[in-house]
Design an enzyme around this catalytic site. Sequence first.
Site, PDB file in Angstrom:
ATOM      1  N   CYS A 183      36.577  46.348  23.152  1.00  0.00           N
ATOM      2  CA  CYS A 183      37.690  47.059  23.794  1.00  0.00           C
ATOM      3  C   CYS A 183      38.983  46.264  23.716  1.00  0.00           C
ATOM      4  O   CYS A 183      40.061  46.821  23.544  1.00  0.00           O
ATOM      5  CB  CYS A 183      37.343  47.374  25.240  1.00  0.00           C
ATOM      6  N   HIS A 224      36.985  45.481  31.341  1.00  0.00           N
ATOM      7  CA  HIS A 224      37.263  46.413  30.247  1.00  0.00           C
ATOM      8  C   HIS A 224      38.763  46.504  30.011  1.00  0.00           C
ATOM      9  O   HIS A 224      39.547  46.561  30.955  1.00  0.00           O
ATOM     10  CB  HIS A 224      36.700  47.794  30.586  1.00  0.00           C
ATOM     11  N   ASN A 246      41.932  55.195  26.501  1.00  0.00           N
ATOM     12  CA  ASN A 246      40.695  54.435  26.392  1.00  0.00           C
ATOM     13  C   ASN A 246      40.235  54.372  24.934  1.00  0.00           C
ATOM     14  O   ASN A 246      40.829  55.009  24.051  1.00  0.00           O
ATOM     15  CB  ASN A 246      39.616  55.075  27.272  1.00  0.00           C
TER      16      ASN A 246
END
Length: 459
Positions: free
Chosen positions: A92, A378, A400
């Site tokens: 990520c 994250h 995202n």
Amino acid sequence: MMKRIVLIGAFAVSSLLPLGAQNDGGISDGMLQRIRASYEDTPADRALRNAICNNDIRKLVVNQPNQGEIDTYFSHRVPSKGVTDQQQSGRCWLFSGLNVLRARMIARYGLGAFEFSQNYCFFWDQLEKANLFLQGVIDTRYAPREDRTVEWLFKNPLSDGGQFTGVADIVSKYGLVPKEVMPETYSSEHTAQMASLLKLKLREAARDGAEKAELESRKTEMLGVIYRMLVLNLGEPPVRFTWTRRDAEGRPVDTREYTPRSFFETYVADDLTGNYVMLMNDPTRDYYKCYEIDYDRHVYDGRNWTYVNLPVEEIKRMAVASIRDSTMMYFSCDVGKFLDSGRGLLDVDNFDYESLMGTTFGMDKRRRVESFASGSSHAMTLVAVDLDADGRPKKWMVENSWGPSSGYKGHLIMTDRWFDEYMFRLVVERKYVPQRVLDVLKQKPVRLPAWDPMFADEE
């Protein structure tokens, strides 16, 4: 046979305890009676037990009054084109950092949907992390095995997680390529098995007190093995390539040959180490101070995660300024807390655990960090804020990297209250940072150990 060995070992350890110490802190018969007596087997408890034993707790704690339509309007939003997907990997941090860079490139050159090759950067990230570990082994070759740093190194030889300094150091050193030049592979999208083999190989590194020159020679040999393993899993990074730039309608504009470095210098040309300021909201430490976490980097000769610790309201002001100026930001948080993944909503009122369990969960952010109950987990790309009439944030939105069908069209919406409680890191361009914060960067950073709670790879 193995069970017998474990039991013998356990007996040997217990036999070393002072006589009587085994019972002083244990649950005695009298204590157990009081504990059992504290539970009242009421009809309400029996109903709860039946419900909880036969259902997913998260379905039972959904806060029904909070299930109304989500307000998806945002007063200020940075345009983007295409939601990325990290698949079954912990990249990520890489997707978020590259999304910040690609948004600038798309806007600057009027491109359509475009992605940098995450696989290309990931290849070099893994090789550099292998070197970071191996050089760490050399640097601590005379330390005892039980040394805390040595223990940490062998527990953490390599991972696919990371943070923005990895993006800055890898891209600045190795450049960038378009995704079509080095596309994803199964191993880049499903990293667990490859990572397991790489870590197993790296842990073979000896610490036998050999001369430094000999250890460095062994390191080069080992990196050759790691390089081959990476090529077999991810493909070999290109040295030169030809790419056609196309406009928003897909029409070809320009075709040239590039190296990864020349491609970066042509289309990004940004000082990724000097132009960005890393901010943290860590209420366990003093604000308006600079901190550095040891080994929290991707490249041995790169830089550790070095950040300014600030109150959350100070960070918000910079985030608003950046979004107002159509500039995305690298953002990280504790995404698993109170996430309604179906609706793509992060809200502390999403779930009511207290009513179901008949108790309170009262730790504040400081205590959650100190007890390892919460931390940055994250990374995403902060793209939008909704301001009220007085200019105060009501809610935020991130792009995202879980694919376009996840959450709200590939995005997550968070309330401002959730932002306060579970936001940890933000990376902003220097031009949005007040001088008083930039002055903090002139301090000699307080150096924290690698096992500090704030060392957390975003995955």
